[in-house]
Scaffold this motif. Structure first.
Motif, PDB file in Angstrom:
ATOM      1  N   TYR A  88      40.594  60.497  21.490  1.00  0.00           N
ATOM      2  CA  TYR A  88      41.699  61.275  22.056  1.00  0.00           C
ATOM      3  C   TYR A  88      41.204  62.316  23.051  1.00  0.00           C
ATOM      4  O   TYR A  88      41.862  62.586  24.063  1.00  0.00           O
ATOM      5  CB  TYR A  88      42.503  61.935  20.937  1.00  0.00           C
ATOM      6  CG  TYR A  88      43.415  60.969  20.234  1.00  0.00           C
ATOM      7  CD1 TYR A  88      44.611  60.553  20.815  1.00  0.00           C
ATOM      8  CD2 TYR A  88      43.079  60.435  18.998  1.00  0.00           C
ATOM      9  CE1 TYR A  88      45.444  59.645  20.193  1.00  0.00           C
ATOM     10  CE2 TYR A  88      43.901  59.519  18.353  1.00  0.00           C
ATOM     11  CZ  TYR A  88      45.084  59.131  18.964  1.00  0.00           C
ATOM     12  OH  TYR A  88      45.902  58.222  18.339  1.00  0.00           O
ATOM     13  N   THR A 146      56.873  63.657  26.351  1.00  0.00           N
ATOM     14  CA  THR A 146      56.689  63.341  27.766  1.00  0.00           C
ATOM     15  C   THR A 146      55.570  62.339  27.993  1.00  0.00           C
ATOM     16  O   THR A 146      55.434  61.821  29.097  1.00  0.00           O
ATOM     17  CB  THR A 146      56.359  64.621  28.557  1.00  0.00           C
ATOM     18  OG1 THR A 146      55.177  65.214  28.015  1.00  0.00           O
ATOM     19  CG2 THR A 146      57.518  65.603  28.502  1.00  0.00           C
ATOM     20  N   SER A 147      54.751  62.070  26.976  1.00  0.00           N
ATOM     21  CA  SER A 147      53.533  61.278  27.143  1.00  0.00           C
ATOM     22  C   SER A 147      52.625  62.020  28.123  1.00  0.00           C
ATOM     23  O   SER A 147      52.563  63.244  28.088  1.00  0.00           O
ATOM     24  CB  SER A 147      53.856  59.855  27.589  1.00  0.00           C
ATOM     25  OG  SER A 147      52.697  59.049  27.543  1.00  0.00           O
ATOM     26  N   SER A 148      51.957  61.306  29.018  1.00  0.00           N
ATOM     27  CA  SER A 148      51.009  61.953  29.930  1.00  0.00           C
ATOM     28  C   SER A 148      51.062  61.291  31.295  1.00  0.00           C
ATOM     29  O   SER A 148      51.546  60.163  31.447  1.00  0.00           O
ATOM     30  CB  SER A 148      49.590  61.866  29.371  1.00  0.00           C
ATOM     31  OG  SER A 148      49.185  60.502  29.277  1.00  0.00           O
ATOM     32  N   LEU A 149      50.544  62.002  32.282  1.00  0.00           N
ATOM     33  CA  LEU A 149      50.598  61.506  33.665  1.00  0.00           C
ATOM     34  C   LEU A 149      49.965  60.122  33.836  1.00  0.00           C
ATOM     35  O   LEU A 149      50.580  59.243  34.446  1.00  0.00           O
ATOM     36  CB  LEU A 149      49.950  62.531  34.602  1.00  0.00           C
ATOM     37  CG  LEU A 149      50.086  62.257  36.100  1.00  0.00           C
ATOM     38  CD1 LEU A 149      50.123  63.570  36.884  1.00  0.00           C
ATOM     39  CD2 LEU A 149      48.904  61.419  36.624  1.00  0.00           C
ATOM     40  N   ASN A 157      51.606  72.107  24.952  1.00  0.00           N
ATOM     41  CA  ASN A 157      51.485  73.390  25.631  1.00  0.00           C
ATOM     42  C   ASN A 157      52.670  74.308  25.346  1.00  0.00           C
ATOM     43  O   ASN A 157      53.718  73.878  24.860  1.00  0.00           O
ATOM     44  CB  ASN A 157      51.310  73.160  27.129  1.00  0.00           C
ATOM     45  CG  ASN A 157      49.976  72.496  27.446  1.00  0.00           C
ATOM     46  OD1 ASN A 157      48.957  72.798  26.816  1.00  0.00           O
ATOM     47  ND2 ASN A 157      49.963  71.587  28.400  1.00  0.00           N
ATOM     48  N   GLY A 164      42.649  61.516  26.566  1.00  0.00           N
ATOM     49  CA  GLY A 164      43.827  62.368  26.600  1.00  0.00           C
ATOM     50  C   GLY A 164      43.546  63.704  27.261  1.00  0.00           C
ATOM     51  O   GLY A 164      43.085  64.657  26.617  1.00  0.00           O
ATOM     52  N   GLN A 165      43.818  63.800  28.550  1.00  0.00           N
ATOM     53  CA  GLN A 165      43.524  65.026  29.289  1.00  0.00           C
ATOM     54  C   GLN A 165      44.247  66.234  28.705  1.00  0.00           C
ATOM     55  O   GLN A 165      43.681  67.323  28.603  1.00  0.00           O
ATOM     56  CB  GLN A 165      43.929  64.862  30.753  1.00  0.00           C
ATOM     57  CG  GLN A 165      43.644  66.088  31.605  1.00  0.00           C
ATOM     58  CD  GLN A 165      44.038  65.888  33.057  1.00  0.00           C
ATOM     59  OE1 GLN A 165      44.346  64.784  33.505  1.00  0.00           O
ATOM     60  NE2 GLN A 165      44.033  66.972  33.826  1.00  0.00           N
ATOM     61  N   ILE A 166      45.493  66.042  28.302  1.00  0.00           N
ATOM     62  CA  ILE A 166      46.270  67.174  27.787  1.00  0.00           C
ATOM     63  C   ILE A 166      45.656  67.735  26.503  1.00  0.00           C
ATOM     64  O   ILE A 166      45.604  68.954  26.307  1.00  0.00           O
ATOM     65  CB  ILE A 166      47.747  66.772  27.569  1.00  0.00           C
ATOM     66  CG1 ILE A 166      48.594  68.024  27.295  1.00  0.00           C
ATOM     67  CG2 ILE A 166      47.892  65.738  26.443  1.00  0.00           C
ATOM     68  CD1 ILE A 166      50.095  67.745  27.345  1.00  0.00           C
ATOM     69  N   TYR A 167      45.148  66.855  25.623  1.00  0.00           N
ATOM     70  CA  TYR A 167      44.491  67.320  24.394  1.00  0.00           C
ATOM     71  C   TYR A 167      43.142  67.955  24.711  1.00  0.00           C
ATOM     72  O   TYR A 167      42.753  68.963  24.114  1.00  0.00           O
ATOM     73  CB  TYR A 167      44.315  66.168  23.418  1.00  0.00           C
ATOM     74  CG  TYR A 167      45.619  65.563  22.950  1.00  0.00           C
ATOM     75  CD1 TYR A 167      46.592  66.350  22.337  1.00  0.00           C
ATOM     76  CD2 TYR A 167      45.891  64.217  23.136  1.00  0.00           C
ATOM     77  CE1 TYR A 167      47.788  65.808  21.923  1.00  0.00           C
ATOM     78  CE2 TYR A 167      47.088  63.665  22.712  1.00  0.00           C
ATOM     79  CZ  TYR A 167      48.037  64.466  22.113  1.00  0.00           C
ATOM     80  OH  TYR A 167      49.227  63.930  21.701  1.00  0.00           O
ATOM     81  N   ASN A 219      58.664  58.040  24.841  1.00  0.00           N
ATOM     82  CA  ASN A 219      58.512  58.906  26.010  1.00  0.00           C
ATOM     83  C   ASN A 219      59.789  58.902  26.860  1.00  0.00           C
ATOM     84  O   ASN A 219      60.579  57.957  26.819  1.00  0.00           O
ATOM     85  CB  ASN A 219      57.271  58.524  26.833  1.00  0.00           C
ATOM     86  CG  ASN A 219      57.512  57.334  27.745  1.00  0.00           C
ATOM     87  OD1 ASN A 219      58.234  57.426  28.733  1.00  0.00           O
ATOM     88  ND2 ASN A 219      56.889  56.196  27.404  1.00  0.00           N
ATOM     89  N   PHE A 225      55.394  61.444  37.307  1.00  0.00           N
ATOM     90  CA  PHE A 225      55.403  62.379  36.187  1.00  0.00           C
ATOM     91  C   PHE A 225      55.841  63.746  36.712  1.00  0.00           C
ATOM     92  O   PHE A 225      55.034  64.631  36.972  1.00  0.00           O
ATOM     93  CB  PHE A 225      54.014  62.441  35.559  1.00  0.00           C
ATOM     94  CG  PHE A 225      53.959  63.175  34.243  1.00  0.00           C
ATOM     95  CD1 PHE A 225      54.402  62.576  33.085  1.00  0.00           C
ATOM     96  CD2 PHE A 225      53.451  64.464  34.171  1.00  0.00           C
ATOM     97  CE1 PHE A 225      54.343  63.236  31.862  1.00  0.00           C
ATOM     98  CE2 PHE A 225      53.384  65.146  32.960  1.00  0.00           C
ATOM     99  CZ  PHE A 225      53.839  64.528  31.806  1.00  0.00           C
TER     100      PHE A 225
END
Length: 324
Positions: free
Chosen positions: A226, A93-96, A161, A230-233, A63, A107
């Motif tokens: 995940y 970037t990984s995640s917040l 994204n 994992g919010q982004i996923y 990251n 982040f």
């Protein structure tokens, strides 16, 4: 056929090294090591490079918040030298939550930050003295004390994204996809590759057993994990056909954790996202992802039962199609 493997975070250090030794008999295209909150990536890449002598080795991912661009360039130059010029530098970037709660950084501005990281890393690896003035970083008079094995190390970006996908095709050598429905994956690859050709890799949750039902359950458990953490996923999948499913899985996670929320994952969902089943079933599903336009599929090993036995079954199965 190019095939690669990811030796994931569910394994111990000893198990990763054992799996690397097994892979040395097959010489896949690339062996990837993830970095979450367990093993440190550059250390593990150096270690497996001594077990695997021919395959490329890749970080999936380092990251861009927990290390400075200078430190990443130093790590990349070191591992590339130790491995004899075989590194692929996978960045993301990984995640917040991970960046802010585990590492203590804000982040902020992930796209701009990624752009400047890549510029800085490439200048440093070229052997030139760097004097860089960006919107985030200002660096003066740094140059490596060692001579890099290569002046150009391939850089792949982990992208979820659309903005990071676009940036990958603008500035990177390759992209690393994960948890994209196969129909969406095919459409995105076709669109982006028409603009510029890069190496498209996609990590695939892979669960193989001689008993198909056991493999299905393992795939559901991994996917539900995940989606839960994992919010982004979770948000990406909700936008691409699985809004109801992700909500149900996450709501149950909030209520009772990971104990049983995998039961809410329908098989129609893992069919779009995972490789699972018996050896024969896994090969068929794997080929579907390859046919979607993925240049370098990444088999994410999820052990079922004994780790060594499970990995031997996996590698012997996919060795059958490597020469196709």
């Amino acid at each position: 056929m190019r095939i690669s493997y990811s030796l994931g975070s569910v394994l111990s250090i000893e198990q990763v090294l054992e799996c690397a030794s097994i892979l040395s008999k097959y010489n896949p295209d690339t062996v990837w090591i993830p970095e979450t909150w367990g093993m440190e990536d550059f250390s593990m890449l150096s270690a497996i490079s001594q077990r695997i002598k021919k395959s490329k080795i890749g970080s999936s991912i380092i990251n861009i918040y927990s290390r400075s661009p200078t430190v990443i360039a130093m790590g990349a130059a070191t591992v590339d030298t130790i491995s004899g010029g075989r590194l692929i530098l996978g960045l993301g970037t990984s995640s917040l939550p991970i960046i802010e709660e585990f590492h203590g950084y804000s982040f902020e501005k992930p796209l701009l930050r990624m752009n400047e990281y890549i510029q800085i890393i490439r200048i440093i690896l070229s052997g030139e003295k760097i004097n860089f003035q960006g919107k985030i970083f200002s660096l003066k008079n740094f140059s490596l004390l060692i001579k890099p094995q290569r002046k150009i190390i391939p850089i792949y970006l982990a992208a979820v994204n659309s903005k990071m996908v676009k940036l990958s095709w603008e500035i990177a050598d390759g992209v690393i996809f994960y948890l994209r429905p196969i129909t969406e994956l095919q459409n995105t690859i076709k669109k982006m590759q028409s603009e510029r050709k890069i190496d498209v890799s996609c990590q695939l949750i892979t669960c193989m057993a001689n008993d198909s039902e056991i493999a299905v359950e393992r795939a559901k458990k991994t996917l539900s994990f995940y989606i839960s953490v994992g919010q982004i996923y979770r948000e990406f999948l909700a936008k691409h056909g699985f809004q109801k499913e992700t909500k149900n899985i996450f709501d149950e996670y909030i209520k009772s954790g990971l104990k049983s929320n995998y039961e809410l994952v329908p098989e129609s969902m893992i069919e779009q996202l995972c490789v699972y089943g018996t050896p024969e079933e896994c090969i068929k599903k794997f080929k579907k992802f390859k046919q979607s336009g993925v240049d370098l599929p990444i088999i994410q090993f999820n052990p079922i039962g004994d780790v060594t036995e499970s990995f031997n079954l996996l590698t012997k199965t996919f060795a059958q199609i490597e020469n196709e």
